[in-house]
Design an enzyme around this catalytic site. Structure first.
Site, PDB file in Angstrom:
ATOM      1  N   ASN A  23     -13.465 -34.824 -62.399  1.00 15.98           N
ATOM      2  CA  ASN A  23     -14.918 -34.554 -61.747  1.00 15.98           C
ATOM      3  C   ASN A  23     -15.662 -35.659 -61.931  1.00 15.98           C
ATOM      4  O   ASN A  23     -16.783 -36.130 -61.249  1.00 15.98           O
ATOM      5  CB  ASN A  23     -15.712 -33.359 -62.324  1.00 15.98           C
ATOM      6  CG  ASN A  23     -14.797 -32.174 -62.036  1.00 15.98           C
ATOM      7  OD1 ASN A  23     -14.248 -32.038 -61.047  1.00 15.98           O
ATOM      8  ND2 ASN A  23     -15.377 -30.881 -62.491  1.00 15.98           N
ATOM      9  N   ARG A  93     -13.406 -28.407 -52.219  1.00 19.04           N
ATOM     10  CA  ARG A  93     -14.825 -28.493 -51.945  1.00 19.04           C
ATOM     11  C   ARG A  93     -15.600 -29.949 -52.270  1.00 19.04           C
ATOM     12  O   ARG A  93     -16.622 -30.361 -51.675  1.00 19.04           O
ATOM     13  CB  ARG A  93     -15.634 -27.653 -52.659  1.00 19.04           C
ATOM     14  CG  ARG A  93     -15.194 -26.217 -52.522  1.00 19.04           C
ATOM     15  CD  ARG A  93     -16.209 -25.360 -53.200  1.00 19.04           C
ATOM     16  NE  ARG A  93     -17.596 -25.850 -53.165  1.00 19.04           N
ATOM     17  CZ  ARG A  93     -18.278 -25.089 -52.100  1.00 19.04           C
ATOM     18  NH1 ARG A  93     -18.109 -24.496 -51.298  1.00 19.04           N
ATOM     19  NH2 ARG A  93     -19.522 -25.977 -52.250  1.00 19.04           N
ATOM     20  N   CYS A 117     -16.050 -19.989 -51.804  1.00 16.83           N
ATOM     21  CA  CYS A 117     -14.522 -19.974 -52.665  1.00 16.83           C
ATOM     22  C   CYS A 117     -14.610 -19.086 -53.683  1.00 16.83           C
ATOM     23  O   CYS A 117     -15.600 -18.407 -54.126  1.00 16.83           O
ATOM     24  CB  CYS A 117     -14.438 -21.568 -53.398  1.00 16.83           C
ATOM     25  SG  CYS A 117     -15.408 -21.800 -54.811  1.00 16.83           S
ATOM     26  N   ARG A 122     -21.311 -21.123 -53.185  1.00 17.37           N
ATOM     27  CA  ARG A 122     -21.517 -22.441 -53.338  1.00 17.37           C
ATOM     28  C   ARG A 122     -22.038 -23.259 -52.148  1.00 17.37           C
ATOM     29  O   ARG A 122     -21.226 -23.908 -51.578  1.00 17.37           O
ATOM     30  CB  ARG A 122     -19.774 -23.216 -53.567  1.00 17.37           C
ATOM     31  CG  ARG A 122     -19.546 -22.548 -55.135  1.00 17.37           C
ATOM     32  CD  ARG A 122     -18.336 -23.032 -55.441  1.00 17.37           C
ATOM     33  NE  ARG A 122     -18.527 -24.400 -56.119  1.00 17.37           N
ATOM     34  CZ  ARG A 122     -17.648 -24.935 -56.442  1.00 17.37           C
ATOM     35  NH1 ARG A 122     -16.534 -24.687 -56.620  1.00 17.37           N
ATOM     36  NH2 ARG A 122     -17.673 -26.172 -57.115  1.00 17.37           N
ATOM     37  N   PRO A 123     -23.155 -22.877 -51.858  1.00 19.91           N
ATOM     38  CA  PRO A 123     -23.818 -23.426 -50.634  1.00 19.91           C
ATOM     39  C   PRO A 123     -24.141 -25.215 -50.932  1.00 19.91           C
ATOM     40  O   PRO A 123     -23.884 -25.228 -52.105  1.00 19.91           O
ATOM     41  CB  PRO A 123     -25.267 -22.904 -50.465  1.00 19.91           C
ATOM     42  CG  PRO A 123     -25.440 -22.478 -51.840  1.00 19.91           C
ATOM     43  CD  PRO A 123     -24.091 -22.140 -52.569  1.00 19.91           C
ATOM     44  N   ILE A 124     -24.218 -25.758 -49.875  1.00 22.43           N
ATOM     45  CA  ILE A 124     -24.660 -27.198 -49.895  1.00 22.43           C
ATOM     46  C   ILE A 124     -26.027 -27.783 -49.311  1.00 22.43           C
ATOM     47  O   ILE A 124     -26.316 -28.729 -49.248  1.00 22.43           O
ATOM     48  CB  ILE A 124     -23.608 -28.330 -49.379  1.00 22.43           C
ATOM     49  CG1 ILE A 124     -23.328 -28.039 -47.870  1.00 22.43           C
ATOM     50  CG2 ILE A 124     -22.204 -28.043 -50.169  1.00 22.43           C
ATOM     51  CD1 ILE A 124     -22.523 -29.016 -47.356  1.00 22.43           C
ATOM     52  N   ASP A 125     -26.792 -26.677 -49.388  1.00 18.61           N
ATOM     53  CA  ASP A 125     -28.191 -26.863 -48.797  1.00 18.61           C
ATOM     54  C   ASP A 125     -29.014 -28.065 -49.699  1.00 18.61           C
ATOM     55  O   ASP A 125     -29.449 -28.705 -49.080  1.00 18.61           O
ATOM     56  CB  ASP A 125     -28.966 -25.550 -48.991  1.00 18.61           C
ATOM     57  CG  ASP A 125     -29.174 -25.112 -50.375  1.00 18.61           C
ATOM     58  OD1 ASP A 125     -28.068 -24.966 -51.027  1.00 18.61           O
ATOM     59  OD2 ASP A 125     -30.247 -24.882 -50.931  1.00 18.61           O
ATOM     60  N   GLN A 126     -28.977 -28.245 -51.010  1.00 15.67           N
ATOM     61  CA  GLN A 126     -29.345 -29.259 -51.795  1.00 15.67           C
ATOM     62  C   GLN A 126     -29.080 -30.611 -51.518  1.00 15.67           C
ATOM     63  O   GLN A 126     -29.824 -31.592 -51.360  1.00 15.67           O
ATOM     64  CB  GLN A 126     -29.345 -28.918 -53.059  1.00 15.67           C
ATOM     65  CG  GLN A 126     -30.179 -27.426 -53.709  1.00 15.67           C
ATOM     66  CD  GLN A 126     -31.540 -27.639 -53.241  1.00 15.67           C
ATOM     67  OE1 GLN A 126     -32.360 -28.364 -53.469  1.00 15.67           O
ATOM     68  NE2 GLN A 126     -32.022 -26.704 -52.341  1.00 15.67           N
ATOM     69  N   ASP A 307     -17.324 -24.423 -66.832  1.00 13.82           N
ATOM     70  CA  ASP A 307     -15.819 -24.810 -66.435  1.00 13.82           C
ATOM     71  C   ASP A 307     -15.346 -24.622 -67.900  1.00 13.82           C
ATOM     72  O   ASP A 307     -13.931 -24.771 -67.882  1.00 13.82           O
ATOM     73  CB  ASP A 307     -15.751 -26.336 -66.390  1.00 13.82           C
ATOM     74  CG  ASP A 307     -16.177 -26.504 -64.929  1.00 13.82           C
ATOM     75  OD1 ASP A 307     -16.321 -25.562 -64.072  1.00 13.82           O
ATOM     76  OD2 ASP A 307     -16.202 -27.827 -64.590  1.00 13.82           O
ATOM     77  N   VAL A 329     -24.370 -20.038 -63.774  1.00 18.22           N
ATOM     78  CA  VAL A 329     -24.235 -20.960 -63.002  1.00 18.22           C
ATOM     79  C   VAL A 329     -23.485 -20.695 -61.898  1.00 18.22           C
ATOM     80  O   VAL A 329     -23.954 -20.798 -60.627  1.00 18.22           O
ATOM     81  CB  VAL A 329     -23.350 -22.252 -63.408  1.00 18.22           C
ATOM     82  CG1 VAL A 329     -23.079 -23.276 -62.466  1.00 18.22           C
ATOM     83  CG2 VAL A 329     -23.890 -22.677 -64.728  1.00 18.22           C
TER      84      VAL A 329
HETATM   85  C1  EPZ Z   1     -19.470 -29.244 -60.040  1.00 21.04           C
HETATM   86  O1  EPZ Z   1     -19.377 -28.541 -58.769  1.00 21.04           O
HETATM   87  C2  EPZ Z   1     -18.119 -29.354 -60.583  1.00 21.04           C
HETATM   88  N1  EPZ Z   1     -17.037 -29.880 -59.495  1.00 21.04           N
HETATM   89  C3  EPZ Z   1     -17.370 -28.126 -60.781  1.00 21.04           C
HETATM   90  O2  EPZ Z   1     -16.010 -28.086 -61.555  1.00 21.04           O
HETATM   91  C4  EPZ Z   1     -18.587 -27.347 -61.877  1.00 21.04           C
HETATM   92  O3  EPZ Z   1     -18.079 -25.971 -62.004  1.00 21.04           O
HETATM   93  C5  EPZ Z   1     -20.014 -27.231 -61.319  1.00 21.04           C
HETATM   94  O4  EPZ Z   1     -20.308 -28.732 -60.998  1.00 21.04           O
HETATM   95  C6  EPZ Z   1     -20.958 -26.753 -62.573  1.00 21.04           C
HETATM   96  O5  EPZ Z   1     -20.637 -27.698 -63.611  1.00 21.04           O
HETATM   97  C7  EPZ Z   1     -16.977 -31.382 -59.229  1.00 21.04           C
HETATM   98  O6  EPZ Z   1     -17.886 -32.077 -59.965  1.00 21.04           O
HETATM   99  C8  EPZ Z   1     -16.157 -31.799 -58.289  1.00 21.04           C
HETATM  100  P1  EPZ Z   1     -23.158 -27.427 -58.647  1.00 21.04           P
HETATM  101  P2  EPZ Z   1     -20.734 -28.442 -57.806  1.00 21.04           P
HETATM  102  O7  EPZ Z   1     -23.492 -27.998 -57.231  1.00 21.04           O
HETATM  103  O8  EPZ Z   1     -21.250 -29.859 -57.934  1.00 21.04           O
HETATM  104  C9  EPZ Z   1     -25.658 -23.761 -56.575  1.00 21.04           C
HETATM  105  C10 EPZ Z   1     -14.025 -27.209 -61.976  1.00 21.04           C
HETATM  106  O9  EPZ Z   1     -13.256 -26.287 -62.473  1.00 21.04           O
HETATM  107  N2  EPZ Z   1     -25.912 -24.772 -55.673  1.00 21.04           N
HETATM  108  O10 EPZ Z   1     -23.603 -27.830 -59.799  1.00 21.04           O
HETATM  109  O11 EPZ Z   1     -19.960 -27.742 -56.591  1.00 21.04           O
HETATM  110  C11 EPZ Z   1     -24.179 -23.379 -56.653  1.00 21.04           C
HETATM  111  O12 EPZ Z   1     -23.821 -22.326 -55.700  1.00 21.04           O
HETATM  112  C12 EPZ Z   1     -15.082 -27.172 -61.182  1.00 21.04           C
HETATM  113  O13 EPZ Z   1     -13.566 -28.580 -62.093  1.00 21.04           O
HETATM  114  C13 EPZ Z   1     -26.860 -24.438 -54.554  1.00 21.04           C
HETATM  115  O14 EPZ Z   1     -27.363 -23.424 -54.451  1.00 21.04           O
HETATM  116  O15 EPZ Z   1     -21.689 -27.253 -58.519  1.00 21.04           O
HETATM  117  C14 EPZ Z   1     -24.120 -23.039 -58.127  1.00 21.04           C
HETATM  118  O16 EPZ Z   1     -24.594 -21.834 -58.270  1.00 21.04           O
HETATM  119  C15 EPZ Z   1     -15.260 -25.869 -60.265  1.00 21.04           C
HETATM  120  N3  EPZ Z   1     -26.964 -25.135 -53.386  1.00 21.04           N
HETATM  121  C16 EPZ Z   1     -24.914 -24.132 -58.862  1.00 21.04           C
HETATM  122  O17 EPZ Z   1     -25.783 -24.625 -57.846  1.00 21.04           O
HETATM  123  C17 EPZ Z   1     -26.485 -26.504 -53.431  1.00 21.04           C
HETATM  124  O18 EPZ Z   1     -26.788 -27.030 -52.412  1.00 21.04           O
HETATM  125  C18 EPZ Z   1     -24.452 -25.207 -59.578  1.00 21.04           C
HETATM  126  O19 EPZ Z   1     -23.405 -25.636 -58.619  1.00 21.04           O
HETATM  127  C19 EPZ Z   1     -25.463 -26.896 -54.397  1.00 21.04           C
HETATM  128  C20 EPZ Z   1     -25.276 -26.002 -55.373  1.00 21.04           C
END
Ligand code: EPZ
Length: 420
Positions: A23, A93, A117, A122-126, A307, A329
């Site tokens: 990551n 993703r 997934c 897991r939205p990307i709105d932020q 994780d 999370v």
């Molecule tokens: C990263 O994913 C990691 N992936 C994930 O690792 C890890 O589980 C996760 O961070 C949490 O630590 C990578 O670094 C490549 P988030 P990421 O955005 O960035 C919500 C593994 O097993 N959210 O921090 O996609 C989201 O839905 C993986 O190696 C929004 O609502 O996670 C979640 O509930 C899987 N809007 C929370 O935030 C957004 O725009 C945290 O997700 C973005 C996220």
């Protein structure tokens, strides 16, 4: 499809060296898109997700090659095609981290929306709101995010993330590195992978401060130079191996892991009765007898990593008493529970909580991996269970662990991969 076959109950003893962090490697590879030139990224794990990122960079017209097993060279030329197609983003993703670098350097990008997934929506709105704050114009059409920078360049701004997001912080920080003026990002992720990316970007000439805190300040520069970066050790692989050491009767030293990245896990392993001590260049985990119950809740860094939730749960399945595991999370990250139940664990899920009632022993069975960390948990459960466990759908495991069976076998595990 390959499967992993484990004869449980063999004690694990010895040392294992941790790999580079998946990551941290993935965003570092994407960061190469911020500058033309010949980039080198070292300590890159040899994993399916890294190969997917390589295919994505190649699709954009970059040269991507491994010069040795853990070193990647990326050639980025002027004519980068700023597009990440669905075929690649749907399998990984994290590919979405190319969006910020592309729109920042080329003034436009077209990146597939990743979709949901196994572990949640897991939205990307932020990511998108942060880029909009920097002036990007964003539309969604035909399943793609289309982003452009008016006048060809983003401009610095102050932006507060609604919730903590790791790749969201990374995406917007990378974009800000080339924006005109100063960006202040608030409520940022503090994960070591964000800090590693900031280190990589500083090596390219970016002006970034505050990484590792919740406020990151970026003074945009006009141009960055090529990257030469060494990726940090993988704290989740290290954590998985520490849990293996903490299982009853085991004694495992994980070399190369950074103790400061493991504090939340180590605290809970100790609460569960394991001994975890620093040794030169790493940590040693020893499991003595049945674990004690330990409640824990996942949270962004420095909290307990989501994780590691599934792997830690495995230890608690054989504890003397009940533990409550709370996942804050992701909304659907208990897919491993039903498989652990097939191995004899007593776990019930209610919403965000799993109640784990310790049983004296697990018993081997065929089980199915549903996502990356769930599959690692099933391997740990197989080590613990009496008899034979077969973990199916190993491709999930291979996305994030470099031949986990080859790390465990020298420690004494009776584990092998059976080629389909
Ligand atoms: C990263 O994913 C990691 N992936 C994930 O690792 C890890 O589980 C996760 O961070 C949490 O630590 C990578 O670094 C490549 P988030 P990421 O955005 O960035 C919500 C593994 O097993 N959210 O921090 O996609 C989201 O839905 C993986 O190696 C929004 O609502 O996670 C979640 O509930 C899987 N809007 C929370 O935030 C957004 O725009 C945290 O997700 C973005 C996220």
């Amino acid at each position: 499809m390959d499967k992993i076959v484990i004869e449980g109950g063999a004690p694990l003893r010895g040392e294992v060296v941790v790999s580079g962090a998946k990551n941290a490697a993935l965003p570092a590879l994407a960061a190469a898109l911020l500058a033309e030139g010949e980039h080198v990224v070292r300590n890159v794990p040899d994993l399916a997700d890294v190969r997917t990122m390589g295919r994505l960079l190649a699709h954009m017209g970059c040269a991507f090659e491994r010069t040795d097993r853990h070193t990647v060279r990326i050639g980025v030329a002027a004519g980068t095609r700023p597009e990440a197609p669905y075929e690649l983003v749907k399998t990984m993703r994290a590919a979405v981290v190319v969006l910020g670098p592309l729109v920042a350097r080329l003034g436009r990008a077209r990146v597939s929306l990743p979709g949901g997934c196994a572990i949640g929506a897991r939205p990307i709105d932020q990511h998108l709101k942060g880029l909009e704050a920097l002036g990007a114009q964003i539309t969604l059409a035909h399943g793609y995010v289309e982003a452009s920078a008016p006048g060809g360049r983003l401009r610095g701004a102050t932006f507060t993330f609604d919730g903590v997001t790791v790749t969201g912080t990374e995406n917007v920080m990378m974009a800000a590195a080339l924006a005109e003026g100063t960006t202040v990002l608030r409520n940022c992720a503090r994960e070591p992978e964000v800090v590693d990316l900031a280190t990589a970007l500083r090596g390219m000439g970016a002006r970034i401060q505050g990484d590792g805190t919740d406020e990151i300040r970026v003074e945009g520069v006009e141009r960055l130079r090529a990257l030469d970066h060494m990726v940090i050790p993988d704290r989740i692989e290290a954590g998985t191996l520490l849990v293996a050491g903490a299982l009853p009767g085991n004694d495992v030293t994980v070399r190369g892991c950074v103790a400061a990245h493991q504090e939340a896990l180590v605290e809970k392993l100790r609460l569960a009765g394991a001994s975890v001590e620093p040794v030169p260049g790493g940590l040693r985990a020893v499991g003595d007898g049945r674990p004690r119950p330990a409640d824990f809740r996942t949270a962004p860094f420095p909290g307990f990593p989501t994780d590691m939730q599934a792997q830690m749960m495995v230890l608690l399945t054989v504890a003397e008493g009940s533990s409550v595991v709370t996942e804050t999370v992701f909304e659907n990250r208990f897919m491993h529970v039903q498989e652990l139940v097939r191995l004899g664990a007593d776990v019930t899920v209610e919403g965000k909580h799993a109640v784990v009632k310790g049983v004296p022993a697990l018993s081997g069975a065929p089980v199915m991996a549903s996502d990356l960390r769930a599959s690692a948990a099933l391997v740990l459960a197989g080590l613990l269970a009496r008899g034979t466990t077969e973990v199916l759908r190993v491709y999930h495991l291979d996305r994030g662990y470099e031949r986990l069976e080859e790390r465990l076998e020298p420690l004494g595990a009776r584990i092998r991969r059976v080629k389909a």
